[in-house]
Scaffold this motif. Sequence first.
Motif, PDB file in Angstrom:
ATOM      1  N   PHE A   1       0.832  -1.198   0.000  1.00 24.40           N
ATOM      2  CA  PHE A   1       0.000   0.000   0.000  1.00 24.40           C
ATOM      3  C   PHE A   1       0.869   1.252   0.000  1.00 24.40           C
ATOM      4  O   PHE A   1       0.582   2.220  -0.702  1.00 24.40           O
ATOM      5  N   LEU A   2       1.968   1.216   0.775  1.00 24.38           N
ATOM      6  CA  LEU A   2       2.884   2.361   0.801  1.00 24.38           C
ATOM      7  C   LEU A   2       3.458   2.644  -0.585  1.00 24.38           C
ATOM      8  O   LEU A   2       3.798   3.770  -0.911  1.00 24.38           O
TER       9      LEU A   2
ATOM     10  N   GLU B   1      -3.970   6.253  11.589  1.00 25.66           N
ATOM     11  CA  GLU B   1      -2.841   6.982  12.192  1.00 25.66           C
ATOM     12  C   GLU B   1      -1.546   6.226  11.952  1.00 25.66           C
ATOM     13  O   GLU B   1      -0.509   6.816  11.640  1.00 25.66           O
ATOM     14  N   ARG B   2      -1.616   4.894  12.070  1.00 23.31           N
ATOM     15  CA  ARG B   2      -0.419   4.067  11.862  1.00 23.31           C
ATOM     16  C   ARG B   2       0.069   4.196  10.423  1.00 23.31           C
ATOM     17  O   ARG B   2       1.266   4.335  10.167  1.00 23.31           O
ATOM     18  N   VAL B   3      -0.854   4.149   9.466  1.00 24.07           N
ATOM     19  CA  VAL B   3      -0.458   4.235   8.059  1.00 24.07           C
ATOM     20  C   VAL B   3       0.175   5.585   7.763  1.00 24.07           C
ATOM     21  O   VAL B   3       1.164   5.692   7.046  1.00 24.07           O
ATOM     22  N   GLU B   4      -0.405   6.623   8.336  1.00 18.49           N
ATOM     23  CA  GLU B   4       0.166   7.959   8.110  1.00 18.49           C
ATOM     24  C   GLU B   4       1.592   8.027   8.659  1.00 18.49           C
ATOM     25  O   GLU B   4       2.502   8.564   8.015  1.00 18.49           O
TER      26      GLU B   4
ATOM     27  N   GLU C   1       3.646   5.482   9.181  1.00 14.27           N
ATOM     28  CA  GLU C   1       4.539   4.627   8.380  1.00 14.27           C
ATOM     29  C   GLU C   1       4.893   5.313   7.061  1.00 14.27           C
ATOM     30  O   GLU C   1       6.005   5.178   6.563  1.00 14.27           O
ATOM     31  N   THR C   2       3.949   6.030   6.510  1.00 11.09           N
ATOM     32  CA  THR C   2       4.224   6.750   5.254  1.00 11.09           C
ATOM     33  C   THR C   2       5.298   7.799   5.485  1.00 11.09           C
ATOM     34  O   THR C   2       6.210   7.957   4.666  1.00 11.09           O
ATOM     35  N   ARG C   3       5.185   8.496   6.595  1.00  8.15           N
ATOM     36  CA  ARG C   3       6.217   9.511   6.913  1.00  8.15           C
ATOM     37  C   ARG C   3       7.573   8.846   7.111  1.00  8.15           C
ATOM     38  O   ARG C   3       8.591   9.350   6.640  1.00  8.15           O
ATOM     39  N   LEU C   4       7.591   7.728   7.810  1.00  7.67           N
ATOM     40  CA  LEU C   4       8.865   7.040   8.051  1.00  7.67           C
ATOM     41  C   LEU C   4       9.471   6.563   6.740  1.00  7.67           C
ATOM     42  O   LEU C   4      10.661   6.735   6.495  1.00  7.67           O
ATOM     43  N   GLU C   5       8.638   5.980   5.887  1.00  5.28           N
ATOM     44  CA  GLU C   5       9.151   5.479   4.613  1.00  5.28           C
ATOM     45  C   GLU C   5       9.706   6.624   3.776  1.00  5.28           C
ATOM     46  O   GLU C   5      10.772   6.516   3.169  1.00  5.28           O
TER      47      GLU C   5
ATOM     48  N   ASP D   1       3.852  -9.246   6.397  1.00  5.63           N
ATOM     49  CA  ASP D   1       3.489  -8.347   7.469  1.00  5.63           C
ATOM     50  C   ASP D   1       4.674  -7.452   7.796  1.00  5.63           C
ATOM     51  O   ASP D   1       5.725  -7.932   8.199  1.00  5.63           O
ATOM     52  N   LEU D   2       4.481  -6.157   7.629  1.00 10.34           N
ATOM     53  CA  LEU D   2       5.574  -5.215   7.846  1.00 10.34           C
ATOM     54  C   LEU D   2       6.077  -5.271   9.279  1.00 10.34           C
ATOM     55  O   LEU D   2       7.226  -4.962   9.557  1.00 10.34           O
ATOM     56  N   HIS D   3       5.195  -5.689  10.169  1.00 13.26           N
ATOM     57  CA  HIS D   3       5.564  -5.674  11.577  1.00 13.26           C
ATOM     58  C   HIS D   3       5.675  -7.081  12.148  1.00 13.26           C
ATOM     59  O   HIS D   3       5.550  -7.288  13.333  1.00 13.26           O
ATOM     60  N   GLU D   4       5.967  -8.050  11.247  1.00 12.40           N
ATOM     61  CA  GLU D   4       5.969  -9.450  11.686  1.00 12.40           C
ATOM     62  C   GLU D   4       6.877  -9.678  12.863  1.00 12.40           C
ATOM     63  O   GLU D   4       6.531 -10.329  13.827  1.00 12.40           O
ATOM     64  N   ASN D   5       8.083  -9.177  12.759  1.00 10.10           N
ATOM     65  CA  ASN D   5       9.066  -9.439  13.803  1.00 10.10           C
ATOM     66  C   ASN D   5       9.254  -8.262  14.745  1.00 10.10           C
ATOM     67  O   ASN D   5      10.134  -8.276  15.590  1.00 10.10           O
ATOM     68  N   LEU D   6       8.433  -7.271  14.574  1.00  9.04           N
ATOM     69  CA  LEU D   6       8.688  -6.041  15.305  1.00  9.04           C
ATOM     70  C   LEU D   6       8.053  -6.112  16.684  1.00  9.04           C
ATOM     71  O   LEU D   6       6.870  -6.359  16.834  1.00  9.04           O
ATOM     72  N   ARG D   7       8.878  -5.907  17.681  1.00 10.87           N
ATOM     73  CA  ARG D   7       8.321  -5.816  19.026  1.00 10.87           C
ATOM     74  C   ARG D   7       7.664  -4.449  19.142  1.00 10.87           C
ATOM     75  O   ARG D   7       8.306  -3.430  18.912  1.00 10.87           O
TER      76      ARG D   7
END
Lengths: 266, 194
Positions: free
Chosen positions: A13-14, A38-41, A43-47, B96-102
């Motif tokens: 999606f990103l 909020e999480r997607v927003e 993650e988009t900023r981080l990416e 899953d982008l967060h598969e291994n992420l704590r």
Amino acid sequence: MTCADLRRYLSAFLDSELDGGTTAEVGAHLDACPDCAERVEAETRLERAICERLGAEPVRDCFWDECRERLGRRGLGRRWVALAWAASVLVAVAGGFALGHAPAAGAAQSGARELIAVLRERGREAQHGIPAALHEYQAVESSARAQDLLGRFVGDANRRLVHLDPGATGHGTRLVGYGTTFVGGEEVPVLHYRCCGQDLCVFFVMPVALSHFPGVARVLADGRGLTCAACPTTNVALRVCPKSGTVIAAVGSGCAPGLAGAIAEP
Amino acid sequence: MAIGADTRRRQADFMELLAPIRDRLYRFALHRIRDRSRAEDALQDATLSAYRRFGDFERGTDFRAWMYRFVLNTVLNYNRAARRDPTVGVDPPALDLHENLRTGTAYEAVLADPERFLQHVGDELRAAIYELRPVEQDVLLLRSLEGFTYREIADLLAMPIGTVMSHLARGRAKLREKLAEYAEESGFVRGGAA
């Protein structure tokens, strides 16, 4: 679509790589789930920040100029290599090189002096910014490893390596430096080749045993009394006389024509 | 030795096509071969190889992808020669982008202000990418640096699109885990993870 489903699609999606139907499902879930939105927003900023950071690595100023010059100097590279070949022939002749014959020490030293003179002359023609003198230790980035190899080889503080314009020696193998060093009080020339990231330091007219060559990528012995150094990747093999240290042939697939030109034939 | 007019034109054409992408090629090589000197060697070799084969390039087609093939192959050879890219097996697919992420304070802090965090990270980002599997590095960099589509990456690396997606998601997940660890270790997060 659940929140767990969304996590599986998040990477694509990103990148806007989901098909139309799945994109619509993701959109609907985001509309209904503020936490995921909020999480997607975030993650988009981080990416985006990662991409910007990766793309901000500085490019060395002169790199592409050097590259362009290398493309344009392919002829000059061959000319230099031909010069080195001529010099090495001179050394081989002066050193009385022949298979099975030990070169006379005096003749070998004379030959080395001839080649040193040629290299010094070449050094004065070197590219602007490359020191012409051979009297200063140059920690040039590409020769740091070569210098370490030289240090281990001779254990002598008088090692000098000057970076030379890379010669166009073909696939994976190129001349990256030259200089001189001292062995037993005698100054001898050194050519530094790099082949697929491996450093090969070739010494001309060396009055020492070949087993003292730590810089050679791989040393093999064959039945004819020659020792070989080979790049494990390209399989370019250099046959080196154990008595004089002179490289006398290059064989194998991926053999660089320019390299062959720099090698004295017996 | 004088260079003929044809050769000069050929060189000029090649450099003109290279100009818009050359710095991204440099950064790709730099991120894949961590040592700058070796990365430059590899990129010069790749450029020279491409130039020699420039006659094979069909004008009007994607020069960027054509050029990247040389860079990818050369980087692979350099890293193999340095024993950096061992032959690897295939991980089970994970998307899953967060598969291994704590989950915890550290990653949440990264997400809260990624720009500030990445400034804090400095060279650790490159180090974290370098710890990924080679194929994950390739896919991540081709996507993040160059913006290749999944289809283009799949063509470049000769793998199915689904595999590209798996490697990319896994690489991103690992990268995020590394960044979260660094956030804790470096004091970006006060008090550690929850």
